[in-house]
Motif scaffolding. Sequence first.
Motif, PDB file in Angstrom:
ATOM      1  N   GLU A 181       0.806  -1.261  -0.380  1.00 23.83           N
ATOM      2  CA  GLU A 181      -0.103  -0.342  -0.308  1.00 23.83           C
ATOM      3  C   GLU A 181       0.996   1.110  -0.280  1.00 23.83           C
ATOM      4  OE1 GLU A 181      -2.243  -0.423   3.308  1.00 23.83           O
ATOM      5  OE2 GLU A 181      -3.774  -1.104   2.023  1.00 23.83           O
ATOM      6  N   PRO A 182       1.724   1.177  -1.634  1.00 21.99           N
ATOM      7  CA  PRO A 182       2.017   2.555  -1.392  1.00 21.99           C
ATOM      8  C   PRO A 182       1.479   4.721  -1.415  1.00 21.99           C
ATOM      9  CG  PRO A 182       2.502   1.916  -3.547  1.00 21.99           C
ATOM     10  CD  PRO A 182       1.124   0.701  -2.252  1.00 21.99           C
ATOM     11  N   SER A 183       1.450   5.190  -0.218  1.00 21.29           N
ATOM     12  CA  SER A 183       0.892   6.668   0.005  1.00 21.29           C
ATOM     13  C   SER A 183       1.954   7.205   0.493  1.00 21.29           C
ATOM     14  CB  SER A 183      -0.239   5.610   1.740  1.00 21.29           C
ATOM     15  OG  SER A 183       1.398   6.440   2.761  1.00 21.29           O
ATOM     16  N   GLY A 184       1.396   8.251   0.418  1.00 24.30           N
ATOM     17  CA  GLY A 184       2.357   9.812  -0.344  1.00 24.30           C
ATOM     18  C   GLY A 184       3.082  10.024  -1.078  1.00 24.30           C
ATOM     19  N   VAL A 185       3.356   9.413  -1.898  1.00 23.20           N
ATOM     20  CA  VAL A 185       4.415   9.435  -2.711  1.00 23.20           C
ATOM     21  C   VAL A 185       3.315   9.356  -4.240  1.00 23.20           C
ATOM     22  CG1 VAL A 185       6.134   8.577  -1.867  1.00 23.20           C
ATOM     23  CG2 VAL A 185       4.780   6.388  -3.076  1.00 23.20           C
ATOM     24  N   SER A 186       4.065  10.153  -4.897  1.00 20.17           N
ATOM     25  CA  SER A 186       3.249  10.393  -6.894  1.00 20.17           C
ATOM     26  C   SER A 186       3.242   8.715  -7.577  1.00 20.17           C
ATOM     27  CB  SER A 186       4.089  10.969  -6.833  1.00 20.17           C
ATOM     28  OG  SER A 186       5.336  10.216  -8.133  1.00 20.17           O
ATOM     29  N   TRP A 187       2.127   9.159  -8.386  1.00 26.04           N
ATOM     30  CA  TRP A 187       2.566   7.728  -8.809  1.00 26.04           C
ATOM     31  C   TRP A 187       3.794   7.436  -9.670  1.00 26.04           C
ATOM     32  CZ3 TRP A 187       1.366   3.003  -9.880  1.00 26.04           C
ATOM     33  CH2 TRP A 187       1.546   2.509 -11.256  1.00 26.04           C
ATOM     34  N   SER A 188       4.266   8.135 -10.029  1.00 21.17           N
ATOM     35  CA  SER A 188       5.532   7.840 -10.933  1.00 21.17           C
ATOM     36  C   SER A 188       6.650   7.228  -9.959  1.00 21.17           C
ATOM     37  CB  SER A 188       5.885   9.761 -11.554  1.00 21.17           C
ATOM     38  OG  SER A 188       6.617  10.208 -10.340  1.00 21.17           O
ATOM     39  N   ARG A 189       6.512   7.562  -9.224  1.00 24.43           N
ATOM     40  CA  ARG A 189       7.615   7.363  -8.044  1.00 24.43           C
ATOM     41  C   ARG A 189       7.410   5.940  -7.788  1.00 24.43           C
ATOM     42  NH1 ARG A 189      13.014   8.127  -5.589  1.00 24.43           N
ATOM     43  NH2 ARG A 189      12.695   7.873  -3.407  1.00 24.43           N
ATOM     44  N   ILE A 190       6.094   5.368  -7.666  1.00 19.84           N
ATOM     45  CA  ILE A 190       5.475   4.640  -7.453  1.00 19.84           C
ATOM     46  C   ILE A 190       5.888   2.696  -8.782  1.00 19.84           C
ATOM     47  CG2 ILE A 190       3.582   2.288  -7.279  1.00 19.84           C
ATOM     48  CD1 ILE A 190       2.317   4.948  -5.683  1.00 19.84           C
ATOM     49  N   LYS A 191       5.704   3.482 -10.078  1.00 20.52           N
ATOM     50  CA  LYS A 191       5.858   3.520 -11.333  1.00 20.52           C
ATOM     51  C   LYS A 191       7.710   2.935 -11.349  1.00 20.52           C
ATOM     52  CE  LYS A 191       5.309   3.651 -16.069  1.00 20.52           C
ATOM     53  NZ  LYS A 191       6.854   4.539 -16.832  1.00 20.52           N
ATOM     54  N   SER A 192       8.139   3.987 -10.948  1.00 22.23           N
ATOM     55  CA  SER A 192       9.199   3.320 -10.851  1.00 22.23           C
ATOM     56  C   SER A 192      10.137   2.755  -9.765  1.00 22.23           C
ATOM     57  CB  SER A 192      10.876   5.272 -10.711  1.00 22.23           C
ATOM     58  OG  SER A 192      11.739   4.907 -10.182  1.00 22.23           O
ATOM     59  N   TYR A 193       9.865   2.562  -8.635  1.00 28.45           N
ATOM     60  CA  TYR A 193       9.914   1.275  -8.231  1.00 28.45           C
ATOM     61  C   TYR A 193       9.817  -0.373  -8.859  1.00 28.45           C
ATOM     62  CZ  TYR A 193       8.981  -2.086  -3.889  1.00 28.45           C
ATOM     63  OH  TYR A 193       9.029  -3.433  -3.743  1.00 28.45           O
ATOM     64  N   ALA A 194       8.257  -0.252  -9.539  1.00 28.43           N
ATOM     65  CA  ALA A 194       8.307  -1.483  -9.782  1.00 28.43           C
ATOM     66  C   ALA A 194       8.777  -1.819 -10.612  1.00 28.43           C
ATOM     67  CB  ALA A 194       6.239  -1.128 -10.781  1.00 28.43           C
ATOM     68  N   GLU A 195       9.401  -0.148 -11.990  1.00 25.60           N
ATOM     69  CA  GLU A 195       9.988  -0.701 -13.163  1.00 25.60           C
ATOM     70  C   GLU A 195      11.873  -1.148 -12.708  1.00 25.60           C
ATOM     71  OE1 GLU A 195       7.792   1.648 -15.916  1.00 25.60           O
ATOM     72  OE2 GLU A 195       9.622   2.544 -15.766  1.00 25.60           O
ATOM     73  N   GLN A 196      12.089  -1.207 -11.685  1.00 26.89           N
ATOM     74  CA  GLN A 196      13.384  -1.960 -11.060  1.00 26.89           C
ATOM     75  C   GLN A 196      13.240  -3.288 -10.623  1.00 26.89           C
ATOM     76  OE1 GLN A 196      15.752   0.919  -9.017  1.00 26.89           O
ATOM     77  NE2 GLN A 196      14.010   3.374  -9.340  1.00 26.89           N
ATOM     78  N   ILE A 197      11.980  -3.488  -9.928  1.00 22.83           N
ATOM     79  CA  ILE A 197      11.571  -5.058  -9.293  1.00 22.83           C
ATOM     80  C   ILE A 197      11.114  -5.979  -9.552  1.00 22.83           C
ATOM     81  CG2 ILE A 197      10.349  -5.599  -7.382  1.00 22.83           C
ATOM     82  CD1 ILE A 197      12.644  -3.844  -5.761  1.00 22.83           C
ATOM     83  N   ILE A 198      10.313  -5.483 -10.610  1.00 19.14           N
ATOM     84  CA  ILE A 198       9.900  -6.285 -11.763  1.00 19.14           C
ATOM     85  C   ILE A 198      11.142  -6.810 -12.547  1.00 19.14           C
ATOM     86  CG2 ILE A 198       8.388  -6.686 -13.923  1.00 19.14           C
ATOM     87  CD1 ILE A 198       6.731  -4.736 -12.652  1.00 19.14           C
ATOM     88  N   PRO A 199      12.003  -5.962 -13.671  1.00 23.62           N
ATOM     89  CA  PRO A 199      12.896  -6.972 -13.786  1.00 23.62           C
ATOM     90  C   PRO A 199      13.984  -7.930 -12.968  1.00 23.62           C
ATOM     91  CG  PRO A 199      13.471  -4.487 -14.513  1.00 23.62           C
ATOM     92  CD  PRO A 199      12.331  -4.751 -13.151  1.00 23.62           C
ATOM     93  N   THR A 200      13.725  -7.234 -11.487  1.00 26.18           N
ATOM     94  CA  THR A 200      14.818  -8.471 -10.373  1.00 26.18           C
ATOM     95  C   THR A 200      13.879  -9.625 -10.507  1.00 26.18           C
ATOM     96  OG1 THR A 200      15.512  -6.623  -9.012  1.00 26.18           O
ATOM     97  CG2 THR A 200      15.383  -8.203  -7.589  1.00 26.18           C
TER      98      THR A 200
END
Length: 356
Positions: A181-200
């Motif tokens: 449950e991300p909170s207090g951050v922008s969607w672009s910030r969450i998207k950036s995280y996803a695009e680093q963890i998914i390749p892992t």
Amino acid sequence: MRAPHPSLRRGVATAALGSVLLLLLALVPTGNARAAVAPRTAATTPVSANGQLKVCGTKLCNSRGNPVQLRGMSTHGTQWYPHCLTSGSLNALADDWKADVLRVSTYVQEDGYETDPQHFTELANSLIRQASDRGLYVIVDWHMLTPGDPHANLGRARQFFTDIATRNKDRNNILYEIANEPSGVSWSRIKSYAEQIIPTIRAVDHDAPVLVGTRAWSSFGVSEGGNETEVVNNPVKASNIMYTFHFYASSHRDEYLATLSRAADRLPVFVTEFGTQNYAGEGADDFAMSQRYLDLMAAKKISWVNWNFSDDHRSGAVFKTGTCDRSGPWTGTAPLKPAGVWIRERIRTPDAFPAA
């Protein structure tokens, strides 16, 4: 889940009382609560019926390309309620409740993963194995909650998902939920995280669907004044992914329901957590509003998981307080709170509750 979760404290007296109660339960018949339940056969489990899941368009599909709707339960934090996840309780979930999926919630903070990564990784692996042995799908939930920025735990997430994927890459029943449950951050910030963890994850496990948390406690931004268009207009650059949505029916009313409906028409959505109570998973149950959500999810084949499979004192925990200390009984309705009775019925016999 956005309420604080006090750690479990069970002393010697509680353990002794539990032993006495277990002896009494063994001697006294308890009717429905101890009714014999026939186990599913290997050929009739959800995984044997559907095989490797994949995202096709806006739906979750089975190995034959047919849309499916999974229904099941989430654990509570495994640092507090591992004693609710026994052979007996998992048998009940699979065979009595007829669930399709177990969400294994590994909290990062709150006395969770960060305190002992090896222990909580092994605990998650053990639960994955036990659920898999029962033919259930498993959502591996990286339960980041506070802080709400998933980047705060990026290094830990890389290690956790690498370890989990390495152990389970040959299974065909795993889904990875990378940020609760991300909170207090922008969607672009969450998207950036996803695009680093998914390749892992993909570097180890190429086939499993990945579930991406959305802004404002996985509400597609509604809880912070947004809506699903931010994801529709700027999706994560990855395939075989779904976006998560969480709701608590007593708190999250028509605006949230409408958002879920619109989002599911444009995006693949998985409701990885919901409750029939308020946003803290406590208070009175609103079964009427909950049924409206379930009707919508049935109509659009949105898979869902209910919070939570424990005996926490809150109304959202399905078992009556003390059930886990006594090691059951687990089957039937006798050990269940009202929310547990309601949700068990809708997992067991969804067709018995047609849309209004």
